[in-house]
Design an enzyme around this catalytic site. Structure first.
Site, PDB file in Angstrom:
ATOM      1  N   ASN A 194       8.874  -7.277   3.620  1.00 18.85           N
ATOM      2  CA  ASN A 194       8.795  -6.055   2.819  1.00 18.85           C
ATOM      3  C   ASN A 194      10.027  -5.187   3.090  1.00 18.85           C
ATOM      4  OD1 ASN A 194       7.305  -2.936   3.396  1.00 18.85           O
ATOM      5  ND2 ASN A 194       7.510  -3.748   1.334  1.00 18.85           N
ATOM      6  N   GLY A 195      10.437  -4.479   2.041  1.00 19.51           N
ATOM      7  CA  GLY A 195      11.516  -3.507   2.183  1.00 19.51           C
ATOM      8  C   GLY A 195      12.638  -3.740   1.199  1.00 19.51           C
TER       9      GLY A 195
ATOM     10  N   LYS B 151       0.145  -4.439   9.306  1.00 23.78           N
ATOM     11  CA  LYS B 151       1.403  -4.089   8.630  1.00 23.78           C
ATOM     12  C   LYS B 151       2.198  -3.198   9.563  1.00 23.78           C
ATOM     13  CE  LYS B 151       3.335  -2.206   4.381  1.00 23.78           C
ATOM     14  NZ  LYS B 151       3.746  -0.835   4.733  1.00 23.78           N
TER      15      LYS B 151
ATOM     16  N   CYS C 109       3.306   3.117   8.586  1.00 23.96           N
ATOM     17  CA  CYS C 109       3.570   4.390   7.927  1.00 23.96           C
ATOM     18  C   CYS C 109       4.307   5.325   8.893  1.00 23.96           C
ATOM     19  CB  CYS C 109       2.237   4.996   7.498  1.00 23.96           C
ATOM     20  SG  CYS C 109       2.351   5.736   5.907  1.00 23.96           S
TER      21      CYS C 109
ATOM     22  N   ALA D 299       0.199   5.368  -0.201  1.00 20.78           N
ATOM     23  CA  ALA D 299      -0.756   6.471  -0.321  1.00 20.78           C
ATOM     24  C   ALA D 299      -0.346   7.367  -1.482  1.00 20.78           C
ATOM     25  CB  ALA D 299      -0.778   7.257   0.986  1.00 20.78           C
TER      26      ALA D 299
ATOM     27  N   GLN E 280      -6.771  -0.811   3.928  1.00 23.11           N
ATOM     28  CA  GLN E 280      -5.953  -0.498   5.090  1.00 23.11           C
ATOM     29  C   GLN E 280      -6.558   0.680   5.843  1.00 23.11           C
ATOM     30  OE1 GLN E 280      -2.016   1.569   5.063  1.00 23.11           O
ATOM     31  NE2 GLN E 280      -1.276  -0.450   5.689  1.00 23.11           N
TER      32      GLN E 280
ATOM     33  N   PRO F  40       0.853  -1.195   0.000  1.00 20.70           N
ATOM     34  CA  PRO F  40       0.000   0.000   0.000  1.00 20.70           C
ATOM     35  C   PRO F  40       0.888   1.244   0.000  1.00 20.70           C
ATOM     36  CG  PRO F  40       0.064  -1.004   2.198  1.00 20.70           C
ATOM     37  CD  PRO F  40       0.829  -1.911   1.287  1.00 20.70           C
TER      38      PRO F  40
END
Ligand code: FMN
Length: 379
Positions: free
Chosen positions: A239-240, A178, A136, A54, A106, A52
């Protein structure tokens, strides 16, 4: 979307699970979970997820990523603040028209009750999976830091998880989480929160291998993700900084994760999912897309984008996507500079088509990307 022959054959011939079954490379990541990725009652076509983001992973972009091989796509975050739900921005984010399931939304916020109401609000609008944002780094909700800031207050984080699960469970909607590796280097509590979340009924955890303090700086580390994976029974997503098929394989090897989530590397390069899928399956590399395929994909993406945002906003917000697609391509920089003068959909479409036609005169396929540069520029 049309595809060139190489890619069509790849897509037709085998599913992701099948190709992973054929993959004979030595990888400790080939757990049954990776073959049969499941979130609650939903079976996914594969275990490559688009992250996700934004302002990036709106419905048109999510659909494009799925067409190019992503098995799962979570929406951009929706605030738990009721006073924002009527805004154009939120109404676009909660519109899932024509989106293939499972539809995952989300939510972000700081108050358990507001978060559970936000979950129900989104379920009523089609959400089939609710993801809680604790990843986030810079989102303020109700004058308090939400997102990964919640990792600083484990008790509150858990109350939020429990409230959201309590709202979703009777509706048969799985809740996922997340997060980052922790608040800061000296306070890496992903494992504690992940364990508590699993206990509270969360059905999948994604970990971005950075602390909140890092923002997007430095490199993602995978040891913490590996520790979370080793401790949990529910699926764990790594992730990353996954920006190439090799990196994907390395992250799978290091973490043993059940799925991989890719964010910035998919900006302007949504076909990265099929490239990674192909590499994990065969150990080989797909040829880059044909220029003709990029032309079709980009023009279709723009049309969908204008459909969601309208002309005025759509032309402006499409510029970043166009810029990402053209990054590193001959004449791309000059085109980006010129593009700001174009004010209508028609002008933008015509200019992009003209650019792509000129590019097709120079090359059949896109050049291989320099992944490091791509990620750096996407920030
Ligand atoms: C522009 C942008 C927007 C993002 N928005 C969100 C978001 O709304 N929710 C979230 O959980 N993470 C968000 N992230 C973080 C990504 O989901 C992902 O965890 C992060 O980019 C690391 O993955 P990557 O290295 O593959 O990009 C955002 C990242 C970027 C670059």
């Amino acid at each position: 979307m049309q595809m060139d022959d190489t890619h069509r054959a790849y897509h037709k011939r085998l599913s992701f699970a099948e190709i992973l079954g054929n993959y004979n490379g030595a990888s400790p990541s080939r757990s049954p979970h990776f073959l049969f990725m499941q979130i609650g009652p939903y079976s996914l076509p594969n275990a490559l997820f688009v992250a996700p983001m934004a302002g990036v992973t709106d419905r048109p972009f999510r659909q494009l990523c799925r067409q190019f091989g992503a098995g799962y796509a979570v929406s951009e975050m929706v605030s738990s603040r009721k006073d924002l739900w009527h805004t154009l921005k939120t109404s676009r984010r909660v519109n899932h028209e024509g989106e293939p399931g499972p539809i995952a939304v989300q939510i972000a916020g700081t108050e358990p009750a507001m978060m559970s109401e936000a979950a129900v609000y989104n379920i009523d609008r089609g959400a089939q999976i609710i993801d809680i944002n604790m990843g986030c780094p810079a989102k303020k909700v109700c004058h308090k830091w939400a997102g990964s800031a919640l990792m600083q207050d484990e008790a509150l984080a858990l109350r939020i998880v429990e409230a959201v699960v309590a709202a979703c469970a009777p509706r048969g909607v799985p809740v996922t989480l997340k997060m980052r590796t922790g608040w800061c280097q000296s306070h890496k509590n992903a494992l504690t929160i992940a364990r508590a979340a699993e206990q509270a009924g969360v059905q999948m955890v994604t970990v971005h291998g950075r602390t909140r303090e890092q923002g997007y700086k430095g490199e993602a580390e995978y040891d913490t993700i590996a520790a979370v994976k080793a401790a949990l029974r529910i699926p764990v997503v790594a992730n990353g900084d996954i920006d190439s098929p090799e990196k994907a394989r390395e992250v799978l090897r290091k973490t043993g994760a059940d799925a991989l989530m890719i964010g910035r590397a998919a900006q302007g390069r949504p076909w990265i999912f099929r490239e990674i899928g192909h590499h994990l399956a065969t150990g080989e590399h797909l040829a880059p897309p044909l220029v003709a395929e990029l032309r079709r994909a980009l023009l279709e993406h723009l049309q969908d984008h204008y459909g969601l945002y309208g002309e005025c906003t759509g032309v402006r917000s499409a510029r970043k996507h166009i810029g990402w697609y053209l990054r590193g391509l001959p004449g791309g920089e000059a085109f980006r500079a010129r593009m700001h003068a174009l004010q209508t959909c028609e002008q933008q479409l015509a200019a992009v088509a003209e650019y792509m036609d000129a590019l097709a005169q120079q090359m059949d396929r896109l050049p291989l990307v320099n992944d490091g540069v791509a990620l750096e520029m996407a920030l």
